[in-house]
Design a protein around this motif. Structure first.
Motif, short mmCIF file in Angstrom:
data_model
loop_
_atom_site.label_atom_id
_atom_site.label_comp_id
_atom_site.label_asym_id
_atom_site.label_seq_id
_atom_site.Cartn_x
_atom_site.Cartn_y
_atom_site.Cartn_z
N ASN A 119 6.41 22.66 37.69
CA ASN A 119 6.93 24.02 36.86
C ASN A 119 8.30 24.36 37.96
O ASN A 119 8.07 24.25 39.01
CB ASN A 119 5.86 24.90 36.86
CG ASN A 119 6.37 26.14 36.10
OD1 ASN A 119 6.75 25.94 34.95
ND2 ASN A 119 6.05 27.19 36.73
N GLY A 120 9.23 24.57 37.28
CA GLY A 120 10.25 25.11 37.92
C GLY A 120 11.36 23.90 38.28
O GLY A 120 12.55 24.34 38.86
N ALA A 121 11.02 23.08 38.10
CA ALA A 121 11.79 21.74 38.28
C ALA A 121 13.55 22.07 37.56
O ALA A 121 13.52 22.62 36.38
CB ALA A 121 11.37 20.43 37.85
N SER A 122 14.37 21.31 38.11
CA SER A 122 15.72 21.60 37.72
C SER A 122 16.26 20.05 37.43
O SER A 122 16.13 19.42 38.18
CB SER A 122 16.51 22.32 38.52
OG SER A 122 18.03 22.52 38.15
N PHE A 123 17.25 20.09 36.24
CA PHE A 123 17.66 18.62 36.00
C PHE A 123 19.24 18.70 35.66
O PHE A 123 19.52 19.61 35.35
CB PHE A 123 16.80 17.88 34.86
CG PHE A 123 15.36 17.70 35.26
CD1 PHE A 123 14.95 16.50 35.68
CD2 PHE A 123 14.64 18.71 34.70
CE1 PHE A 123 13.72 16.38 36.08
CE2 PHE A 123 13.46 18.40 34.96
CZ PHE A 123 12.58 17.19 35.63
N THR A 124 20.07 17.44 36.08
CA THR A 124 21.35 17.54 35.65
C THR A 124 21.52 16.60 34.63
O THR A 124 22.64 16.36 34.23
CB THR A 124 22.17 17.47 36.97
OG1 THR A 124 21.71 16.20 37.67
CG2 THR A 124 22.01 18.59 37.78
N GLU A 125 20.62 15.47 34.33
CA GLU A 125 20.63 14.35 33.35
C GLU A 125 19.27 14.38 32.61
O GLU A 125 18.37 14.86 32.99
CB GLU A 125 20.77 13.12 34.37
CG GLU A 125 22.00 12.82 35.22
CD GLU A 125 22.12 11.54 35.79
OE1 GLU A 125 21.07 11.00 35.65
OE2 GLU A 125 23.35 11.49 36.28
N VAL A 126 19.68 13.97 31.40
CA VAL A 126 18.45 13.75 30.42
C VAL A 126 18.66 12.11 29.90
O VAL A 126 19.87 11.37 29.94
CB VAL A 126 18.68 14.58 29.20
CG1 VAL A 126 18.26 16.04 29.52
CG2 VAL A 126 20.13 14.54 28.77
N PRO A 127 17.45 11.49 29.35
CA PRO A 127 16.28 12.23 29.43
C PRO A 127 15.56 12.20 30.52
O PRO A 127 15.84 11.87 31.51
CB PRO A 127 15.75 11.18 28.32
CG PRO A 127 16.12 9.77 28.77
CD PRO A 127 17.58 9.98 29.30
N ILE A 128 14.49 13.08 30.40
CA ILE A 128 13.47 13.19 31.55
C ILE A 128 12.12 12.55 31.16
O ILE A 128 11.84 12.57 29.93
CB ILE A 128 13.19 14.57 32.20
CG1 ILE A 128 12.45 15.59 30.95
CG2 ILE A 128 14.59 15.32 32.23
CD1 ILE A 128 12.10 16.84 31.49
N THR A 129 11.29 12.25 32.15
CA THR A 129 9.88 11.70 32.01
C THR A 129 9.02 12.91 31.66
O THR A 129 8.80 13.64 32.82
CB THR A 129 9.50 10.84 32.91
OG1 THR A 129 10.43 9.61 32.64
CG2 THR A 129 8.20 10.16 32.49
N VAL A 130 7.94 13.07 30.87
CA VAL A 130 6.85 13.93 30.77
C VAL A 130 5.75 13.33 30.64
O VAL A 130 5.56 12.29 29.84
CB VAL A 130 7.01 14.97 29.32
CG1 VAL A 130 5.70 15.93 29.45
CG2 VAL A 130 8.42 15.66 29.44
#
Length: 296
Positions: free
Chosen positions: A62-73
């Motif tokens: 929770n609260g993570a920040s990303f600059t690229e996609v995709p991300i892993t869930v």
């Protein structure tokens, strides 16, 4: 009375034969594929309660920040369910729960994304929502071009029998056309590659040769290099068709006849015959007595 008894006997016989014929198409472990030539299949749906336990989201935090996609869930989930991920209450990807856990890659919207996972059973009934995980996507291309390409579909999963074409509508939006589309169907075949000029709905088409559950990965790249990502579940349902053999994918479809309905009806049938026979003897005796009285 005599006609009534005979009608009863024939009715019992007809019911018995009808119940017996129901079992002809019953197969061991599987019903025969309804598309097979000369086969008879009976299918039904047994209602059940939806999953009582909801999945969890353990990654990302929770609260993570990303600059690229995709991300892993990823996280935990009830076994034998389909896990669908929603971002801001919009479907963004699905996968099958295996061994009590799941993992998939999803796209994000620019800005804040509230992620929720839901587990669905075979009847598409949803269990409780997972914990909500809020993450942020700092999209540099959004700041530069004002929009981000996105993929979506009304289907989280879709299926077709092996050997038959699977059609799947997918919507590409945002970004700037033309768009390069890449589809990995998850069965080891080469990716489908094609382009579309503008945003809108396009139809993915594929033929699976073997029955199974497959992870489908769809990617769309617009002219500015922005990429959208969508993971789905493809299902090839039923046995592979082979007209020259009754075996398919190593499994032999075995036809069984259910005799228990007929056996259950036998006591009633014999009882009906016994009552009818007794009645006929009674009528015959009455006729003989009447004849003797008339002769006397």
């Amino acid at each position: 009375m005599k006609r009534l008894l005979r009608s009863l006997v024939w009715s019992l016989l007809a019911v018995s034969l009808s119940l017996t014929s129901v079992g002809v198409a019953h197969a061991a472990n599987n019903f025969p594929d309804e598309s097979a030539s000369g086969s008879i299949g009976i299918k039904g749906t047994i209602s059940s309660a939806p999953p009582k336990q909801g999945p969890t989201i353990t990654t990302p935090g929770n609260g993570a920040s990303f600059t690229e996609v995709p991300i892993t869930v990823s996280g935990l989930c009830p076994p034998n369910t389909i896990v669908k991920i929603f971002s801001n209450n919009i479907f963004v990807g699905s996968t099958f729960c295996q061994g009590g856990s799941y993992s998939l890659q999803i796209d994000l919207f620019s800005g804040k994304n509230d992620l929720v996972a839901r587990a669905y059973d075979a009847l598409d009934q949803s269990g409780p929502d997972s914990n909500t995980v809020s993450v942020t996507f700092n999209d540099a291309q959004f700041l530069q071009h004002g929009t981000h390409v996105h993929l979506s579909s009304v289907y989280a999963e879709k299926g077709a029998p092996p050997g038959q074409e699977l059609d799947w509508p997918v919507v590409v939006s945002g970004g700037q056309g033309p768009y390069a589309i890449s589809i990995n169907w998850g069965d080891g075949t080469a990716n489908d590659l094609f382009s579309i000029d503008s945003a809108g709905t396009f139809i993915m088409k594929h033929v699976y040769k073997q029955a199974g559950i497959y992870k489908i990965v769809v990617q769309a790249t617009d002219k500015n290099g922005g990429t959208a990502y969508l993971q789905l579940i493809g299902q090839a349902t039923g046995a592979t068709q082979n007209n020259s053999s009754k075996e398919s994918s190593g499994a032999l479809v075995k036809v069984e006849v259910l005799w228990w309905p007929a056996l259950a009806m036998l006591p009633l049938i014999f009882a009906s015959f016994w009552v009818g026979r007794r009645y006929e003897l009674y009528v015959l005796r009455k006729q003989l007595e009447k004849q003797r009285q008339e002769q006397a």
